[in-house]
Design a protein around this motif. Sequence first.
Motif, PDB file in Angstrom:
ATOM      1  N   ALA A  20       0.880  -1.155  -0.096  1.00  0.00           N
ATOM      2  CA  ALA A  20       0.027   0.115  -0.029  1.00  0.00           C
ATOM      3  C   ALA A  20       0.819   1.179   0.153  1.00  0.00           C
ATOM      4  O   ALA A  20       0.552   2.232  -0.799  1.00  0.00           O
ATOM      5  CB  ALA A  20      -0.910  -0.171   1.153  1.00  0.00           C
ATOM      6  N   ILE A  21       1.952   1.283   0.664  1.00  0.00           N
ATOM      7  CA  ILE A  21       2.904   2.260   0.921  1.00  0.00           C
ATOM      8  C   ILE A  21       3.557   2.425  -0.482  1.00  0.00           C
ATOM      9  O   ILE A  21       3.462   3.687  -0.986  1.00  0.00           O
ATOM     10  CB  ILE A  21       3.889   2.086   1.942  1.00  0.00           C
ATOM     11  N   GLN A  22       3.755   1.310  -1.103  1.00  0.00           N
ATOM     12  CA  GLN A  22       4.508   1.594  -2.393  1.00  0.00           C
ATOM     13  C   GLN A  22       3.399   2.058  -3.429  1.00  0.00           C
ATOM     14  O   GLN A  22       3.999   2.931  -4.528  1.00  0.00           O
ATOM     15  CB  GLN A  22       5.168  -0.021  -2.882  1.00  0.00           C
ATOM     16  N   VAL A  23       2.323   1.583  -3.510  1.00  0.00           N
ATOM     17  CA  VAL A  23       1.284   2.183  -4.446  1.00  0.00           C
ATOM     18  C   VAL A  23       1.149   3.891  -4.314  1.00  0.00           C
ATOM     19  O   VAL A  23       1.173   4.449  -5.071  1.00  0.00           O
ATOM     20  CB  VAL A  23       0.002   1.366  -4.425  1.00  0.00           C
ATOM     21  N   LEU A  24       1.199   4.216  -2.694  1.00  0.00           N
ATOM     22  CA  LEU A  24       1.085   5.555  -2.678  1.00  0.00           C
ATOM     23  C   LEU A  24       2.292   6.366  -2.970  1.00  0.00           C
ATOM     24  O   LEU A  24       2.062   7.441  -3.527  1.00  0.00           O
ATOM     25  CB  LEU A  24       0.709   5.718  -1.108  1.00  0.00           C
ATOM     26  N   ASN A  25       3.189   5.811  -3.067  1.00  0.00           N
ATOM     27  CA  ASN A  25       4.747   6.127  -3.214  1.00  0.00           C
ATOM     28  C   ASN A  25       4.561   6.524  -4.709  1.00  0.00           C
ATOM     29  O   ASN A  25       5.120   7.655  -5.139  1.00  0.00           O
ATOM     30  CB  ASN A  25       5.705   5.256  -2.981  1.00  0.00           C
ATOM     31  N   TYR A  26       4.284   5.581  -5.397  1.00  0.00           N
ATOM     32  CA  TYR A  26       4.076   5.823  -6.963  1.00  0.00           C
ATOM     33  C   TYR A  26       3.223   7.084  -7.268  1.00  0.00           C
ATOM     34  O   TYR A  26       3.778   7.701  -8.237  1.00  0.00           O
ATOM     35  CB  TYR A  26       3.817   4.445  -7.882  1.00  0.00           C
ATOM     36  N   TYR A  27       2.136   6.817  -7.002  1.00  0.00           N
ATOM     37  CA  TYR A  27       1.374   8.054  -7.402  1.00  0.00           C
ATOM     38  C   TYR A  27       1.536   9.457  -6.719  1.00  0.00           C
ATOM     39  O   TYR A  27       1.199  10.508  -7.494  1.00  0.00           O
ATOM     40  CB  TYR A  27      -0.250   7.748  -7.010  1.00  0.00           C
ATOM     41  N   LEU A  28       2.273   9.553  -5.731  1.00  0.00           N
ATOM     42  CA  LEU A  28       2.615  10.690  -5.149  1.00  0.00           C
ATOM     43  C   LEU A  28       3.902  11.528  -5.945  1.00  0.00           C
ATOM     44  O   LEU A  28       3.710  12.637  -6.385  1.00  0.00           O
ATOM     45  CB  LEU A  28       2.944  10.621  -3.696  1.00  0.00           C
ATOM     46  N   TRP A  29       4.791  10.515  -6.063  1.00  0.00           N
ATOM     47  CA  TRP A  29       6.022  11.424  -6.927  1.00  0.00           C
ATOM     48  C   TRP A  29       6.449  11.079  -8.282  1.00  0.00           C
ATOM     49  O   TRP A  29       7.013  11.847  -8.750  1.00  0.00           O
ATOM     50  CB  TRP A  29       7.247  10.535  -6.051  1.00  0.00           C
ATOM     51  N   THR A  30       5.731  10.138  -8.950  1.00  0.00           N
ATOM     52  CA  THR A  30       6.148   9.904 -10.270  1.00  0.00           C
ATOM     53  C   THR A  30       5.153  10.655 -11.106  1.00  0.00           C
ATOM     54  O   THR A  30       5.727  11.221 -12.276  1.00  0.00           O
ATOM     55  CB  THR A  30       6.008   8.315 -10.627  1.00  0.00           C
ATOM     56  N   ILE A  31       4.133  11.026 -10.743  1.00  0.00           N
ATOM     57  CA  ILE A  31       3.140  11.922 -11.567  1.00  0.00           C
ATOM     58  C   ILE A  31       3.772  13.133 -11.627  1.00  0.00           C
ATOM     59  O   ILE A  31       3.666  13.988 -12.685  1.00  0.00           O
ATOM     60  CB  ILE A  31       1.610  12.032 -10.809  1.00  0.00           C
ATOM     61  N   ILE A  32       4.373  13.777 -10.452  1.00  0.00           N
ATOM     62  CA  ILE A  32       5.089  15.158 -10.580  1.00  0.00           C
ATOM     63  C   ILE A  32       6.497  14.895 -11.080  1.00  0.00           C
ATOM     64  O   ILE A  32       7.209  16.410 -10.944  1.00  0.00           O
ATOM     65  CB  ILE A  32       4.706  15.891  -9.174  1.00  0.00           C
ATOM     66  N   GLY A  33       7.118  13.807 -11.195  1.00  0.00           N
ATOM     67  CA  GLY A  33       8.282  13.872 -11.723  1.00  0.00           C
ATOM     68  C   GLY A  33       9.334  13.752 -10.832  1.00  0.00           C
ATOM     69  O   GLY A  33      10.521  13.811 -11.389  1.00  0.00           O
ATOM     70  N   TYR A  34       9.122  13.384  -9.607  1.00  0.00           N
ATOM     71  CA  TYR A  34      10.202  13.296  -8.701  1.00  0.00           C
ATOM     72  C   TYR A  34      10.632  11.565  -8.708  1.00  0.00           C
ATOM     73  O   TYR A  34      10.422  10.936  -7.536  1.00  0.00           O
ATOM     74  CB  TYR A  34       9.784  13.750  -7.107  1.00  0.00           C
ATOM     75  N   TRP A  35      11.087  11.214  -9.847  1.00  0.00           N
ATOM     76  CA  TRP A  35      11.630   9.777 -10.069  1.00  0.00           C
ATOM     77  C   TRP A  35      12.766   9.388  -8.968  1.00  0.00           C
ATOM     78  O   TRP A  35      12.645   8.333  -8.328  1.00  0.00           O
ATOM     79  CB  TRP A  35      12.223   9.668 -11.481  1.00  0.00           C
ATOM     80  N   TRP A  36      13.527  10.359  -8.527  1.00  0.00           N
ATOM     81  CA  TRP A  36      14.716   9.909  -7.450  1.00  0.00           C
ATOM     82  C   TRP A  36      13.998   9.731  -6.321  1.00  0.00           C
ATOM     83  O   TRP A  36      14.509   8.901  -5.597  1.00  0.00           O
ATOM     84  CB  TRP A  36      15.788  11.136  -7.444  1.00  0.00           C
ATOM     85  N   LEU A  37      13.176  10.244  -5.726  1.00  0.00           N
ATOM     86  CA  LEU A  37      12.526  10.128  -4.653  1.00  0.00           C
ATOM     87  C   LEU A  37      11.673   9.011  -4.773  1.00  0.00           C
ATOM     88  O   LEU A  37      11.573   8.436  -3.586  1.00  0.00           O
ATOM     89  CB  LEU A  37      11.676  11.456  -4.192  1.00  0.00           C
ATOM     90  N   TYR A  38      11.043   8.701  -5.692  1.00  0.00           N
ATOM     91  CA  TYR A  38      10.247   7.424  -5.872  1.00  0.00           C
ATOM     92  C   TYR A  38      11.315   6.200  -5.694  1.00  0.00           C
ATOM     93  O   TYR A  38      10.989   5.277  -4.948  1.00  0.00           O
ATOM     94  CB  TYR A  38       9.573   7.385  -6.954  1.00  0.00           C
ATOM     95  N   ALA A  39      12.311   6.356  -6.310  1.00  0.00           N
ATOM     96  CA  ALA A  39      13.250   5.373  -6.254  1.00  0.00           C
ATOM     97  C   ALA A  39      13.993   4.932  -4.939  1.00  0.00           C
ATOM     98  O   ALA A  39      14.269   4.040  -4.395  1.00  0.00           O
ATOM     99  CB  ALA A  39      14.576   5.529  -7.347  1.00  0.00           C
ATOM    100  N   LEU A  40      14.242   6.278  -3.955  1.00  0.00           N
ATOM    101  CA  LEU A  40      14.718   6.067  -2.913  1.00  0.00           C
ATOM    102  C   LEU A  40      13.741   5.307  -1.843  1.00  0.00           C
ATOM    103  O   LEU A  40      14.135   4.418  -1.147  1.00  0.00           O
ATOM    104  CB  LEU A  40      15.038   7.572  -2.334  1.00  0.00           C
TER     105      LEU A  40
END
Length: 221
Positions: A20-40
């Motif tokens: 659930a955290i990972q799904v939320l992580n994806y939608y929070l950060w990839t949509i706005i382009g923070y791929w480095w934060l998503y990866a971390l």
Amino acid sequence: MKLHREGYLIITIGLIILIAIQVLNYYLWTIIGYWWLYALLTLGVIVMAYLIIQFFRVPKITYVEKTNEIICPADGKVVVIEEVEETEYFKDKRIQISIFMSPLNVHANFNPISGLMKYAKYHKGLFLVAWHPKSSTDNERTTFVIEHEGGKEVLFRQIAGAVARRICYYVQPGDKVKAAEEFGFIKFGSRIDLLLPLDTKIDVKIGDVVKGRITKIGELK
């Protein structure tokens, strides 16, 4: 290697939360382009999943019993070797060997010798850090005594620590037990004490890193 049955529910719940955290992580950060934060954060989720699963691992080990040998009951580090007054069962002097288990150790517990289970008693108590001198007598704990075929008795204790909140055991007085067979499990950081006859030959020293069912603690005389 297998996963311990005490971990099935915790692992399942933990993985559901992490997904659930990972799904939320994806939608929070990839949509706005923070791929480095998503990866971390993804790396953090993977590490947490690994830590939860590895805590409940039980390696497959074949133990060949040797006469009078006291085998290590748990993975960890030897933090105490001293002569003490044992006040619960023997009420005399014994050699105490204490093994501290960190959250990274295997937390299944194994019989140190074969024989007859003479005593098994659970005690409610505190949750002091496992290396505290009074943890052996004041913490939540379970005490066991096995009478070896030679007539000598070995006492050992599961001791809860500051993080450990549940002691599990699967033996009762009157059971015939085998060395290196599992007798219990402690969840999340803890300690095992062995109380041995004074004439026991000791084969470990303070600071030794020991392995359950592999390291020889000593030998009854």
